[in-house]
Scaffold this motif. Sequence first.
Motif, PDB file in Angstrom:
ATOM      1  N   ASN A 145       0.820  -1.194   0.000  1.00  0.00           N
ATOM      2  CA  ASN A 145       0.000   0.000   0.000  1.00  0.00           C
ATOM      3  C   ASN A 145       0.858   1.249   0.000  1.00  0.00           C
ATOM      4  N   VAL A 146       0.258   2.368  -0.355  1.00  0.00           N
ATOM      5  CA  VAL A 146       0.953   3.653  -0.300  1.00  0.00           C
ATOM      6  C   VAL A 146       1.438   3.930   1.127  1.00  0.00           C
ATOM      7  N   ILE A 147       0.620   3.555   2.117  1.00  0.00           N
ATOM      8  CA  ILE A 147       1.016   3.675   3.525  1.00  0.00           C
ATOM      9  C   ILE A 147       1.034   2.267   4.116  1.00  0.00           C
ATOM     10  N   ASN A 148       2.210   1.672   4.196  1.00  0.00           N
ATOM     11  CA  ASN A 148       2.353   0.347   4.800  1.00  0.00           C
ATOM     12  C   ASN A 148       2.741   0.440   6.269  1.00  0.00           C
ATOM     13  N   HIS A 149       3.608   1.388   6.579  1.00  0.00           N
ATOM     14  CA  HIS A 149       4.179   1.525   7.920  1.00  0.00           C
ATOM     15  C   HIS A 149       4.283   3.008   8.264  1.00  0.00           C
ATOM     16  N   GLY A 150       4.597   3.263   9.500  1.00  0.00           N
ATOM     17  CA  GLY A 150       4.750   4.634   9.967  1.00  0.00           C
ATOM     18  C   GLY A 150       5.762   5.432   9.162  1.00  0.00           C
ATOM     19  N   GLU A 151       6.793   4.760   8.684  1.00  0.00           N
ATOM     20  CA  GLU A 151       7.832   5.459   7.918  1.00  0.00           C
ATOM     21  C   GLU A 151       7.284   6.072   6.634  1.00  0.00           C
ATOM     22  N   ASP A 152       6.221   5.478   6.096  1.00  0.00           N
ATOM     23  CA  ASP A 152       5.642   5.976   4.845  1.00  0.00           C
ATOM     24  C   ASP A 152       4.829   7.259   5.039  1.00  0.00           C
ATOM     25  N   CYS A 153       4.337   7.459   6.237  1.00  0.00           N
ATOM     26  CA  CYS A 153       3.371   8.538   6.485  1.00  0.00           C
ATOM     27  C   CYS A 153       3.897   9.918   6.131  1.00  0.00           C
ATOM     28  N   GLN A 154       5.074  10.276   6.622  1.00  0.00           N
ATOM     29  CA  GLN A 154       5.579  11.631   6.391  1.00  0.00           C
ATOM     30  C   GLN A 154       5.814  11.902   4.921  1.00  0.00           C
ATOM     31  N   GLN A 155       6.350  10.913   4.207  1.00  0.00           N
ATOM     32  CA  GLN A 155       6.597  11.078   2.770  1.00  0.00           C
ATOM     33  C   GLN A 155       5.285  11.320   2.017  1.00  0.00           C
TER      34      GLN A 155
END
Length: 177
Positions: A145-155
């Motif tokens: 997914n576009v947001i898999n984990h917390g690290e993806d959120c800010q990007q």
Amino acid sequence: MIVRNPVIVSNAAYDGYDWETIFKSLAGLQVELVELAFIAGYTEPFSEDYFSTENAARMKGLLTKYQLRCCSFSSHVDLGSPGIVDLFKKRMAFAREVGATTIVSNASVLETRDIFYANIGELADYGAELQLKIGLENPGDGRPNVINHGEDCQQVIDRINSPWVGVNYDFGNLVSH
């Protein structure tokens, strides 16, 4: 200093019950804030016709009767699906009519991320018009997914660059994803 963190209860916990029973129970538990959930496959079946002005008025009437307030509206769809914008806008308008200030949805599977980024700009603009924030939730289904984990959120949030789009991070979904 006392900080009051509100407890918000989703009707998804009452799947299978009618709205009157749900709201009466929540009021009896002294719940004040409700997240209304309309999630295909997770809550009672519904059609897109449900999201009408008449049903919003009925829902508001029941919320008022039981002294509840809808602050959030859960409406998970894949925002990268072709043609999803009009469907989601209808849900956004309904959410705002019942009092929500945030609507929660998944972002998109990776295969349709370009469509997602095209769609979210238009949806963010509509959110601004309605004064309704979009909370993108991390999924729990295991699909990339576009947001898999917390690290993806800010990007993702930086790329969208709208005060009307944020993250609704679900720790339970993190475990199942």
